[in-house]
Design a protein around this motif. Sequence first.
Motif, mmCIF file in Angstrom:
data_model
loop_
_atom_site.group_PDB
_atom_site.id
_atom_site.type_symbol
_atom_site.label_atom_id
_atom_site.label_comp_id
_atom_site.label_asym_id
_atom_site.label_seq_id
_atom_site.Cartn_x
_atom_site.Cartn_y
_atom_site.Cartn_z
ATOM 1 N N ALA A 99 27.957 30.329 27.099
ATOM 2 C CA ALA A 99 28.996 30.928 26.029
ATOM 3 C C ALA A 99 29.323 32.223 26.543
ATOM 4 C CB ALA A 99 28.528 30.900 24.764
ATOM 5 N N GLU A 100 28.515 33.193 26.973
ATOM 6 C CA GLU A 100 28.667 34.431 27.515
ATOM 7 C C GLU A 100 29.540 34.433 28.672
ATOM 8 O OE1 GLU A 100 28.672 38.761 27.549
ATOM 9 O OE2 GLU A 100 28.378 37.218 26.114
ATOM 10 N N LEU A 101 29.232 33.464 29.689
ATOM 11 C CA LEU A 101 30.110 33.556 30.797
ATOM 12 C C LEU A 101 31.676 32.978 30.586
ATOM 13 C CD1 LEU A 101 30.186 33.276 33.949
ATOM 14 C CD2 LEU A 101 29.676 30.797 33.709
ATOM 15 N N GLN A 102 31.717 31.924 29.657
ATOM 16 C CA GLN A 102 32.923 31.551 29.206
ATOM 17 C C GLN A 102 33.726 32.663 28.360
ATOM 18 O OE1 GLN A 102 34.405 28.885 30.098
ATOM 19 N NE2 GLN A 102 32.708 28.388 31.404
ATOM 20 N N ARG A 103 32.960 33.505 27.694
ATOM 21 C CA ARG A 103 33.743 34.688 26.918
ATOM 22 C C ARG A 103 34.059 35.706 27.862
ATOM 23 N NH1 ARG A 103 32.759 39.466 25.310
ATOM 24 N NH2 ARG A 103 30.639 39.731 26.167
ATOM 25 N N VAL A 104 33.501 35.840 28.830
ATOM 26 C CA VAL A 104 33.613 37.008 30.005
ATOM 27 C C VAL A 104 34.960 36.241 30.809
ATOM 28 C CG1 VAL A 104 33.248 38.229 31.823
ATOM 29 C CG2 VAL A 104 31.689 38.155 29.800
ATOM 30 N N LEU A 105 34.811 35.450 30.967
ATOM 31 C CA LEU A 105 35.891 34.546 32.049
ATOM 32 C C LEU A 105 37.393 34.593 31.375
ATOM 33 C CD1 LEU A 105 33.836 31.717 33.824
ATOM 34 C CD2 LEU A 105 34.913 33.689 34.847
ATOM 35 N N ALA A 106 36.837 34.232 30.030
ATOM 36 C CA ALA A 106 38.517 34.266 29.101
ATOM 37 C C ALA A 106 39.197 35.656 29.193
ATOM 38 C CB ALA A 106 38.217 33.599 27.861
ATOM 39 N N ARG A 107 38.141 36.643 29.343
ATOM 40 C CA ARG A 107 38.733 37.990 28.984
ATOM 41 C C ARG A 107 39.468 38.416 30.486
ATOM 42 N NH1 ARG A 107 34.949 42.242 26.021
ATOM 43 N NH2 ARG A 107 35.358 40.791 24.540
ATOM 44 N N ILE A 108 38.531 38.318 31.510
ATOM 45 C CA ILE A 108 38.973 38.860 32.653
ATOM 46 C C ILE A 108 39.951 37.694 33.295
ATOM 47 C CG2 ILE A 108 36.908 39.991 32.837
ATOM 48 C CD1 ILE A 108 36.323 37.942 34.886
ATOM 49 N N GLY A 109 40.190 36.554 32.950
ATOM 50 C CA GLY A 109 40.947 35.453 33.685
ATOM 51 C C GLY A 109 42.448 36.168 33.816
ATOM 52 N N PRO A 110 43.219 36.712 32.875
ATOM 53 C CA PRO A 110 44.534 37.223 33.110
ATOM 54 C C PRO A 110 44.571 38.154 34.225
ATOM 55 C CG PRO A 110 44.277 36.919 30.701
ATOM 56 C CD PRO A 110 42.935 36.806 31.486
ATOM 57 N N LEU A 111 43.512 39.056 34.367
ATOM 58 C CA LEU A 111 43.455 40.225 35.460
ATOM 59 C C LEU A 111 43.648 39.379 36.802
ATOM 60 C CD1 LEU A 111 42.646 43.041 36.042
ATOM 61 C CD2 LEU A 111 40.354 42.298 36.194
ATOM 62 N N SER A 112 42.987 38.318 37.047
ATOM 63 C CA SER A 112 43.278 37.853 38.241
ATOM 64 C C SER A 112 44.522 37.328 38.733
ATOM 65 C CB SER A 112 42.500 36.478 38.468
ATOM 66 O OG SER A 112 42.384 35.775 39.781
ATOM 67 N N LEU A 113 45.259 36.999 37.943
ATOM 68 C CA LEU A 113 46.802 36.641 38.029
ATOM 69 C C LEU A 113 47.588 37.738 38.060
ATOM 70 C CD1 LEU A 113 47.319 33.237 35.992
ATOM 71 C CD2 LEU A 113 47.013 33.678 38.509
ATOM 72 N N THR A 114 47.305 38.763 37.149
ATOM 73 C CA THR A 114 48.017 40.064 37.175
ATOM 74 C C THR A 114 47.781 40.758 38.634
ATOM 75 O OG1 THR A 114 47.563 40.142 35.031
ATOM 76 C CG2 THR A 114 47.926 42.260 35.836
ATOM 77 N N ALA A 115 46.617 40.721 39.223
ATOM 78 C CA ALA A 115 46.414 41.330 40.473
ATOM 79 C C ALA A 115 46.890 40.601 41.707
ATOM 80 C CB ALA A 115 44.750 41.116 40.713
ATOM 81 N N LEU A 116 47.100 39.277 41.404
ATOM 82 C CA LEU A 116 48.080 38.377 42.363
ATOM 83 C C LEU A 116 49.541 39.014 42.393
ATOM 84 C CD1 LEU A 116 48.621 36.044 44.087
ATOM 85 C CD2 LEU A 116 48.801 34.735 42.251
ATOM 86 N N LEU A 117 50.207 39.237 41.201
ATOM 87 C CA LEU A 117 51.527 39.615 40.954
ATOM 88 C C LEU A 117 51.907 40.928 41.433
ATOM 89 C CD1 LEU A 117 52.142 37.877 37.343
ATOM 90 C CD2 LEU A 117 52.649 36.841 39.554
ATOM 91 N N ALA A 118 50.867 41.822 41.125
ATOM 92 C CA ALA A 118 50.982 43.108 41.692
ATOM 93 C C ALA A 118 51.031 42.997 43.196
ATOM 94 C CB ALA A 118 49.755 43.949 41.212
ATOM 95 N N THR A 119 50.180 42.188 43.824
ATOM 96 C CA THR A 119 50.237 42.190 45.181
ATOM 97 C C THR A 119 51.341 41.558 45.879
ATOM 98 O OG1 THR A 119 47.797 41.745 45.394
ATOM 99 C CG2 THR A 119 48.920 40.972 47.315
#
Length: 356
Positions: free
Chosen positions: A208-228
């Motif tokens: 549950a903690e893993l999924q909570r953190v992944l849900a929070r940081i998930g958009p960060l991954s795609l945002t970093a891709l778009l910035a690149t």
Amino acid sequence: MSRFERFLTLWVALCIVVGIGLGHLFPSVFQAIGGAEVAKVNLPVAVLIWLMIIPMLMKVDFGAMRQVGQHWRGIGVTLFVNWAVKPFSMAALGAFFIGYLFRPHLPAGEINSYIAGLILLAAAPCTAMVFVWSNLTRGEPHFTLSQVAVNDAIMVVAFAPIVGLLLGLSAITVPWETLLLSVGLYIIVPVVLAQLLRRALLKRGGKAELQRVLARIGPLSLTALLATLVLLFGFQGEQILTQPAIIAMLAVPILIQVYANSAIAYLLNRATGEAHCVAGPSALIGASNFFELAVAAAISLFGFSSGAALATVVGVLIEVPVMLTIVAIVNRSKRWYERGAAVQRVAARCAPPITR
């Protein structure tokens, strides 16, 4: 699949426009960013790429490799397509379309670089978005997880040798020091960090903690891709404005390979009698690419403004719409798939006995 992910192609297209515009208006800024390098590694891009890759690798449970034997047919087919077909077929397609058919219409000095980018794209099997595609086809989750874990383990040791071999065959000088540095920086280190973070989160609060953190940081991954991508197209902007058809020409071998590889994996699974819930994600894993790694390696090996970097970015541009069409084909062909003689034979053999 979140709304943000569903419209990834739109965001990529907007990043292209923004990147080209900013690169045209502020060329000195992009030159300064491009010059921030240590040992041929661009530091701003390295940070963005880690932000892309680490959240995705945190989803991978290498303990799932214990389940490989349960779906050995699907695992074998996917490994065959990913490592014996995909990189080599892309090298051939790139040589034909970019090196021969489209050659008169492309910048002469970038031909080999374009082919190199296509090879880098094909040599990195998808790690993260595969979970989305598998879910959309009602794929067997344990198979998807174990297949991704196996692919990532192989990629740590096989990516550099395969890329080096194919770049050599394509008459491109292989910068081995930079290639090995890229593998260490963009595969080995992120895998280790991601697994350490995963274990710490599981220890602290379980899944549950893993999924909570992944849900929070998930958009960060795609945002970093778009910035690149904004940075990449800031460097590539002038070339694209003068020759916009380059994107379309680079897309041709990518499209052919994606559809061909997915068809090969799907049909081989049917021929071996694998269940449809395994064949679907197998076809999608065999077709998709770990474009974050490909972009990172292309930048490290050939630079921001190279044709290789542009070729990998084209893969990002077409990934989502193309994979969604394959999802639709897999779902609509389920009845046809399950009428296969081998599929029915294996299903009958594995069915529990009828008790009276």
